[in-house]
Design an enzyme around this catalytic site. Structure first.
Site, mmCIF file in Angstrom:
data_model
loop_
_atom_site.group_PDB
_atom_site.id
_atom_site.type_symbol
_atom_site.label_atom_id
_atom_site.label_comp_id
_atom_site.label_asym_id
_atom_site.label_seq_id
_atom_site.Cartn_x
_atom_site.Cartn_y
_atom_site.Cartn_z
ATOM 1 N N SER A 256 20.167 -15.271 89.665
ATOM 2 C CA SER A 256 20.053 -14.696 88.613
ATOM 3 C C SER A 256 18.409 -15.392 88.210
ATOM 4 O O SER A 256 18.302 -16.376 88.476
ATOM 5 C CB SER A 256 20.679 -14.789 87.444
ATOM 6 O OG SER A 256 21.135 -16.045 87.008
ATOM 7 N N ASP A 257 17.734 -14.467 87.368
ATOM 8 C CA ASP A 257 16.714 -15.223 86.524
ATOM 9 C C ASP A 257 17.426 -15.974 85.395
ATOM 10 O O ASP A 257 18.517 -15.713 85.232
ATOM 11 C CB ASP A 257 15.903 -14.149 86.020
ATOM 12 C CG ASP A 257 14.379 -14.632 85.647
ATOM 13 O OD1 ASP A 257 14.211 -15.984 85.409
ATOM 14 O OD2 ASP A 257 13.431 -13.932 85.511
ATOM 15 N N TRP A 258 16.634 -16.856 84.912
ATOM 16 C CA TRP A 258 17.165 -17.847 84.021
ATOM 17 C C TRP A 258 17.748 -17.139 82.672
ATOM 18 O O TRP A 258 16.916 -16.794 81.754
ATOM 19 C CB TRP A 258 16.249 -19.048 83.870
ATOM 20 C CG TRP A 258 16.311 -20.309 84.630
ATOM 21 C CD1 TRP A 258 16.104 -21.382 84.287
ATOM 22 C CD2 TRP A 258 16.456 -20.042 85.967
ATOM 23 N NE1 TRP A 258 16.343 -22.265 85.303
ATOM 24 C CE2 TRP A 258 16.341 -21.439 86.469
ATOM 25 C CE3 TRP A 258 16.295 -19.065 87.115
ATOM 26 C CZ2 TRP A 258 16.308 -21.624 87.902
ATOM 27 C CZ3 TRP A 258 16.349 -19.523 88.431
ATOM 28 C CH2 TRP A 258 16.400 -20.812 88.683
#
Length: 818
Positions: free
Chosen positions: A308-310
């Site tokens: 995932s993106d952060w």
């Protein structure tokens, strides 16, 4: 003797059997070790808690410099401190505290388990070079990295070999500084020029985006480290980026927004893919099973890890079920949620095992697992040379009236104007920023090339910028925070009197217009896409004064993305689009201005006449459908329900402008040279298409200077059941450096894939029967040769899963409505 051996083996088997029974009775599993045992067996030996800790990252653990921390409002400082803390049981805390010292400044780390021989993975930004802290506790060495040219500049080279070389150098720094995976490249589409992160992205065209991404991935991964291509998918704005629901047709997704990712995956096999923040047709990208499993794994065959993106997504269990294997940066609450979801049956244990197995397959590839000892000393000098050369290859000559460029020896005295001439902008902000040891400004580059920059003017600019910045409030200013406390200042005013004085003592004037943008914010119209009144007056006053004295004026655009040019471009004699060229910016600009390098870059994104001409202007960035909690807080720090319709559909960039006959400032594919080229001897393929269509064309340097030419191949397809753009880029190539009079033959081949469009009704890529026209040109509006062929019968090229349908009807743009 034989009886002895037989008895020995019998007793040995009895002992082994008894030990197995004892093991079964005590409930203990045989220890498995990654590298010695297959990942599947290691997964079987792990506890549920172990698995949950592996699929969730170990937290933020970032270090914020004091100079930046003091700018952040108090309530957000506390939030960041809380996010950086370590929670969990004592064993977990010990592990996290042990690994968080690895590569200070890294974006994240995964859990390690020595008992299973599972090492941590260090994940680091970013798209323009490795982003880590340049210093480490109790270490006198420094760890500065090379700031390479931004992605938009690299794409403007139209040269995958140059981009691959940048990737090699970038990957070597990742390796030698101890990271395992670089969170790059970013290849989202330039849907709208106001997107704040367009500088991280390559192009408005998916073929360019995909091929450039594939080239840099091949280069980076050649060094034995991994990449994470991002942001999958439709992450085309920063406003409401963590919550916006992108409503987009299946065709536009397949042909525009997904296609570049597909090209990159097919041609470079990145180790990981990063899912985006936004929703796609109602579901968060990181929780979207259609996207991450249906398209990415089933349609395309991707076998790597999805992370995932952060801070993306809303539910770890939903993310894992969708095929998002690694949740970053991670929190202990998310670990507990995964355990709870498996215990309750909400998340199948077999699904979690698949997530874990894919992560273990990735761990085995990493340099840390393989026992590589980073030197901490990559060849920074060699990498700076790579950056400098790449920067020259992507700069674009937009105008060169009366061949004012290249500069000659008689232009030795230069009046250098514009703040960015002295504080040149080498790259964007946020995760795309780099902590470099130095940067060369344009004034330094010109002086290094032997020119004399007016020193009085130089001192005036330095004094102005220092005083102006000191008077600007920065605390609580999120732009200042993203820029590390260094706010850009308004352009210095240069009136007609000062301009006339400069014209009397200088041989030529060079004006630099600077722009910057980055993560967290989209750009503005005023004093960003548009020039400020001060900048327009600067160009007007200087050109009037210098022309009155019989002297020339050059404008250098040191910018992150597209700006308006039509209102002022007729005034200067030459315009060089330098983009943001990396740490060797000034030297690279000087190389092109002086003719040491002949410019060969071409636009990979269209410059419109006005912003309102953009097909997405009416629906960017969409609208909030919920309540904004705090107007003073950037939208990316709060999840405001929002929605954006991609009503322009497949008509993005030149596909729109050329189909609807809209005038543009500078067309897609445009770029000038210090020499000239002729396209000759187009040898077409057969009149009827059968399996493939091959053709060739000669390119001849007809000028007086050695140079390179980008050749672009567009295809006009018949409009049958499907609406079609006027033309689409299907192939491109760049010649070698051709001497005056030299000829190079370039060969191209089109396959059924290049002929196909996506038919939503069939959920398939279809090449429709009819007449096709191949257009070979120097830009999308400068076609130099044409050839035609027929496809006798419609071909279903590839059937795919019927996925990602929009939740509502979209009032789409159609080419037939022009």
């Amino acid at each position: 003797m034989k009886r002895f051996i037989s008895n020995y083996l019998f007793f040995l088997s009895v002992i082994l059997m008894l030990s197995g029974l004892i093991s079964c009775q005590t409930g203990k599993k045989t220890t498995r070790r990654l590298g010695e045992d297959p990942p599947k067996k290691v997964v079987a030996a792990m506890s549920l808690k172990d698995k949950a800790e592996l699929v969730v990252g170990t937290g933020y653990n970032f270090v914020i410099p004091d100079s930046v921390l003091k700018l952040i409002p108090e309530q957000f400082r506390e939030m960041l401190k809380a996010r950086s803390g370590v929670n969990g049981d004592s064993a977990y805390k010990v592990m996290v505290n042990r690994i968080k010292t690895l590569v200070p400044g890294a974006a994240g780390r995964t859990a390690e388990f020595p008992e299973y021989n599972i090492s941590t993975m260090v994940l680091t930004d970013g798209p323009a070079g490795l982003r880590i802290l340049p210093w480490r506790s109790h270490d006198t060495n420094t760890y500065y990295c090379t700031a390479f040219p931004i992605a938009t500049l690299l794409a403007s080279s139209w040269d995958t070999s140059v981009v691959r070389d940048v990737g090699r150098a970038m990957g070597n720094e990742v390796l030698e500084y101890g990271s395992d995976i670089l969170l790059a490249p970013a290849l989202n589409i330039h849907r709208n020029p106001l997107c704040g992160r367009n500088f991280e992205y390559y192009s408005e065209d998916p073929l360019i985006a995909g091929q450039m991404a594939a080239a840099i991935v091949r280069g980076i991964q050649s060094q034995g480290v991994g990449t994470s291509i991002k942001h999958f998918v439709a992450n085309n704005q920063e406003t409401w980026r963590t919550s916006v629901n992108v409503i987009v047709s299946q065709r536009a997704l397949r042909e525009i927004y997904l296609k570049g990712f597909h090209i990159a995956i097919e041609n470079s096999h990145p180790w990981t893919v990063m899912s985006a923040y936004n929703k796609v047709n109602g579901t968060y990208a990181s929780e979207n099973h259609d996207l991450l499993t249906g398209v990415l794994r089933h349609d395309w065959g991707f076998q790597g890890v999805v992370m995932s993106d952060w801070g993306a997504g809303s539910d770890p269990a939903a993310m894992l079920k969708a095929g998002n294997d690694l949740i970053m940066p991670g929190s202990y609450k998310q670990i507990e949620r995964v355990i709870q979801a498996v215990d309750s049956g909400e998340l199948a244990a077999t699904v979690l095992d698949e997530n874990v197995e894919r992560i273990l397959n990735l761990v085995e590839k990493t340099p840390r697992f393989r026992g590589y000892k980073p030197s901490g000393h990559p060849d920074m000098k060699a990498h700076a040379e790579v950056a400098r050369y790449a920067a020259t290859q992507g700069m674009i000559l937009l105008k060169n009236r009366d061949d004012v460029l290249p500069l000659s020896a008689k232009n030795s005295e230069i009046a250098l104007l514009g703040n960015a001439s002295y504080e040149s902008i080498i790259g964007g902000t946020g995760s795309g920023d780099v902590n470099e040891a130095y940067s060369i400004s344009i004034d330094q580059g010109l002086e290094n090339a032997g020119f004399h920059v007016d020193q009085t003017l130089k001192k005036t600019y330095h004094s102005y910028v220092t005083k102006a910045r000191a008077n600007m409030p920065s605390k609580g200013n999120w732009l200042a925070i993203m820029l590390g406390g260094k706010l850009p200042v308004p352009e210095m005013r240069v009136d007609a009197r000062i301009a006339s004085k400069l014209a009397r003592r200088a041989d030529i004037a060079i004006i630099t217009i600077g722009r910057n943008a980055g993560e967290g914010m989209d750009r503005k119209m005023e004093e960003d896409f548009m020039l400020s009144d001060t900048e327009k007056a600067l160009i007007g006053n200087v050109t009037q004064a210098f022309h009155a004295a019989g002297k020339k004026v050059v404008v250098v655009l040191n910018i992150d993305g597209v700006i308006e040019t039509v209102s002022w471009r007729d005034q200067p004699d030459a315009i060089l689009l330098a983009w943001q060229p990396g740490l060797e910016a000034g030297n690279a600009v000087a190389d092109v201005l002086t003719g040491k390098v002949n410019p060969s870059g071409k636009l990979a994104t269209t410059f419109p006449v006005t912003y309102q001409d953009e097909p997405s202007a009416a629906n960017f960035p969409g609208k909030a459908t919920g309540t904004v909690q705090n107007e003073k807080v950037p939208s990316w720090l709060q999840r405001v329900p929002a929605e954006v319709d991609y009503a322009e559909d497949i008509y993005v960039g030149y596909r729109y402008f050329n189909t609807f006959d809209k005038p543009v400032a500078y067309p897609f594919g445009y770029g000038l040279s210090y020499t000239s080229f002729e396209y000759e001897n187009l040898k077409p393929g057969p009149e009827t298409f059968s399996e493939k269509y091959s053709f060739s064309i000669d390119v001849k340097n007809t000028g007086k200077t050695a140079g390179k030419e980008v050749v672009e191949v567009y295809l006009h397809a018949p409009a049958g059941e499907l609406d079609k753009p006027e033309e689409e880029l299907k192939a491109f190539a760049k010649t070698r450096l051709l001497k005056p009079g030299e000829v190079q033959t370039l060969h191209f081949t089109l396959t059924p894939e290049e002929l196909a469009s996506f038919d939503e009704n069939k959920s398939a890529w279809v090449a429709e029967a009819g007449a096709y026209e191949v257009r070979v040109g120097a830009s999308s509006r400068d076609i130099r040769g044409k050839a035609t062929f027929r496809l006798e019968k419609t071909i279903m090229v590839r059937k795919v899963n019927d996925l990602l349908k929009p939740p509502k009807e979209i009032n789409k743009l159609f080419g037939s409505s022009k």
